[in-house]
Design a protein around this motif. Structure first.
Motif, PDB file in Angstrom:
ATOM      1  N   GLY A 116      87.285   7.072  64.558  1.00  0.00           N
ATOM      2  CA  GLY A 116      88.413   7.250  65.468  1.00  0.00           C
ATOM      3  C   GLY A 116      89.662   7.744  64.763  1.00  0.00           C
ATOM      4  O   GLY A 116      90.368   8.621  65.271  1.00  0.00           O
ATOM      5  N   PHE A 117      89.945   7.173  63.596  1.00  0.00           N
ATOM      6  CA  PHE A 117      91.135   7.585  62.846  1.00  0.00           C
ATOM      7  C   PHE A 117      91.051   9.052  62.441  1.00  0.00           C
ATOM      8  O   PHE A 117      92.012   9.809  62.587  1.00  0.00           O
ATOM      9  CB  PHE A 117      91.302   6.708  61.607  1.00  0.00           C
ATOM     10  N   LEU A 118      89.901   9.468  61.922  1.00  0.00           N
ATOM     11  CA  LEU A 118      89.756  10.862  61.494  1.00  0.00           C
ATOM     12  C   LEU A 118      89.808  11.823  62.678  1.00  0.00           C
ATOM     13  O   LEU A 118      90.398  12.909  62.579  1.00  0.00           O
ATOM     14  CB  LEU A 118      88.446  11.026  60.723  1.00  0.00           C
ATOM     15  N   GLN A 119      89.232  11.430  63.800  1.00  0.00           N
ATOM     16  CA  GLN A 119      89.297  12.290  64.983  1.00  0.00           C
ATOM     17  C   GLN A 119      90.730  12.465  65.464  1.00  0.00           C
ATOM     18  O   GLN A 119      91.115  13.551  65.926  1.00  0.00           O
ATOM     19  CB  GLN A 119      88.416  11.707  66.094  1.00  0.00           C
ATOM     20  N   GLU A 120      91.530  11.400  65.350  1.00  0.00           N
ATOM     21  CA  GLU A 120      92.949  11.522  65.702  1.00  0.00           C
ATOM     22  C   GLU A 120      93.660  12.542  64.817  1.00  0.00           C
ATOM     23  O   GLU A 120      94.677  13.115  65.200  1.00  0.00           O
ATOM     24  CB  GLU A 120      93.642  10.161  65.573  1.00  0.00           C
ATOM     25  N   ASN A 121      93.115  12.745  63.618  1.00  0.00           N
ATOM     26  CA  ASN A 121      93.691  13.712  62.682  1.00  0.00           C
ATOM     27  C   ASN A 121      92.915  15.030  62.671  1.00  0.00           C
ATOM     28  O   ASN A 121      93.017  15.823  61.733  1.00  0.00           O
ATOM     29  CB  ASN A 121      93.716  13.111  61.277  1.00  0.00           C
ATOM     30  N   GLY A 122      92.157  15.254  63.740  1.00  0.00           N
ATOM     31  CA  GLY A 122      91.465  16.531  63.899  1.00  0.00           C
ATOM     32  C   GLY A 122      90.256  16.709  63.007  1.00  0.00           C
ATOM     33  O   GLY A 122      89.832  17.843  62.755  1.00  0.00           O
ATOM     34  N   VAL A 123      89.669  15.622  62.508  1.00  0.00           N
ATOM     35  CA  VAL A 123      88.555  15.710  61.570  1.00  0.00           C
ATOM     36  C   VAL A 123      87.320  15.032  62.171  1.00  0.00           C
ATOM     37  O   VAL A 123      87.397  13.907  62.657  1.00  0.00           O
ATOM     38  CB  VAL A 123      88.906  15.052  60.222  1.00  0.00           C
ATOM     39  N   ARG A 124      86.192  15.705  62.113  1.00  0.00           N
ATOM     40  CA  ARG A 124      84.917  15.131  62.538  1.00  0.00           C
ATOM     41  C   ARG A 124      83.967  15.148  61.359  1.00  0.00           C
ATOM     42  O   ARG A 124      83.763  16.200  60.752  1.00  0.00           O
ATOM     43  CB  ARG A 124      84.324  15.906  63.717  1.00  0.00           C
ATOM     44  N   ILE A 125      83.430  13.996  61.035  1.00  0.00           N
ATOM     45  CA  ILE A 125      82.564  13.917  59.855  1.00  0.00           C
ATOM     46  C   ILE A 125      81.096  13.801  60.268  1.00  0.00           C
ATOM     47  O   ILE A 125      80.779  13.297  61.349  1.00  0.00           O
ATOM     48  CB  ILE A 125      82.951  12.719  58.956  1.00  0.00           C
ATOM     49  N   HIS A 126      80.227  14.276  59.391  1.00  0.00           N
ATOM     50  CA  HIS A 126      78.780  14.206  59.592  1.00  0.00           C
ATOM     51  C   HIS A 126      78.171  13.678  58.289  1.00  0.00           C
ATOM     52  O   HIS A 126      77.827  14.459  57.402  1.00  0.00           O
ATOM     53  CB  HIS A 126      78.215  15.577  59.959  1.00  0.00           C
ATOM     54  N   PRO A 127      78.101  12.342  58.155  1.00  0.00           N
ATOM     55  CA  PRO A 127      77.693  11.750  56.877  1.00  0.00           C
ATOM     56  C   PRO A 127      76.325  12.215  56.391  1.00  0.00           C
ATOM     57  O   PRO A 127      75.403  12.445  57.183  1.00  0.00           O
ATOM     58  CB  PRO A 127      77.683  10.247  57.181  1.00  0.00           C
TER      59      PRO A 127
END
Length: 300
Positions: free
Chosen positions: A209-220
């Motif tokens: 959620g925090f990263l999405q708020e900063n425009g980042v989507r991760i794919h571990p």
């Protein structure tokens, strides 16, 4: 059926001691009171229960039958009272707790150690589960209380108390040494092989959620069940690990791992104790919570 159970108590002692006099002495009441209670019970059941002898009284056959059941019931009541006293005196009982690996290791464990030293007779059962499952256990009354990490949705009927601040971080080993001491943007995480917890945890939900708020989507690259394993995978340079800082504290201090630095701070989260709003804690659980209240250091 007689409504006054006191008469059964008198009957029990008179039958066991085979004496009206001794029963009166044991119960600290008068002999006429014992005789009256026996007559009351005989009237209620419709038969004689005792016959007098030169030494006292003995049971009739009907009395022997009734006594065989009354004896079991009365002794069960005595056992129940004794067990209850032991439970209230913390000589007996159980505490059921819900906690994740993280909350257990980095908050709860020292308090369980102190509690066990003080009350070794109390059994402690820990349901090891992530925050969402611990909250469900609490709603289902399967645990006395839980220790969970934020964020989690507020739920009706649950009391929440914050007890410790925690910090999430990203750590890496020598394979990623070019990132050490650099000020990074979170968007660069999209280019890195990441090692994260599985999805059904408050930690993973928070970081996503925090990263999405900063425009980042991760794919571990790797999704693991425990933070300890994330540290081990990171030490083997399989990727950049997303963990609570305390999990990697020893490796950070030794220099085997380092923290990635970003141009924006990751906000701290909290460990919380959750209990039911209706109360109803056992004496043992209430005492353990008191130990936590009085002995917990100032974490904030």
């Amino acid at each position: 059926m007689i409504n006054n159970l006191e008469a059964y108590k008198v009957f029990y002692y008179a039958a066991r001691l085979q004496s009206i006099t001794l029963a009166a002495r044991e119960l600290a009441i008068s002999q006429p009171a014992v005789s009256q209670a026996v007559k009351q019970l005989e009237g209620a059941v419709g038969t004689a229960l005792f016959v007098r002898t030169s030494r006292g009284v003995r049971l009739t056959r009907e009395g022997e039958l009734l006594f065989s059941y009354v004896e079991k019931g009365y002794e069960q009541l005595e056992t129940g009272e004794r067990k209850l006293r032991q439970m209230l005196n913390l000589e007996l009982g159980e505490v059921h707790i819900g906690a994740s690996d993280m909350t257990l290791q980095f908050f709860l464990l020292p308090f369980l150690e102190r509690f066990h030293e003080s009350y070794p007779q109390i059994k402690v059962k820990v349901s090891n589960a992530p925050t969402p499952e611990t909250l469900r256990f609490l709603q289902e009354d399967r645990i006395d209380f839980g220790v969970v990490s934020t964020p989690f949705p507020e739920q009706e009927g649950i009391r929440i108390r914050e007890v410790k601040a925690i910090q999430d971080t990203f750590v890496a080993g020598r394979r990623f040494i070019q990132y050490k001491n650099r000020m990074l943007d979170f968007s660069e995480l999209e280019k890195l092989p990441l090692i994260c917890l599985e999805g059904n945890t408050s930690t993973r939900n928070y970081m996503d959620g925090f990263l999405q708020e900063n425009g980042v989507r991760i794919h571990p690259e790797f999704e693991l069940a425990t933070s300890d394993m994330i540290v081990q995978f990171t030490l083997r340079n399989l990727g950049v690990g997303s963990v609570m800082r305390e999990f990697a504290q020893a490796e950070l201090e030794s220099g085997r791992l380092f923290e990635l630095r970003f141009n924006k701070m990751i906000p701290k989260r909290k460990f919380c104790i959750v209990t039911g709003e209706k109360g109803g804690l056992s004496a043992a659980a209430a005492n353990l919570l008191q130990i936590i209240d009085t002995q917990a250091p100032d974490y904030f």
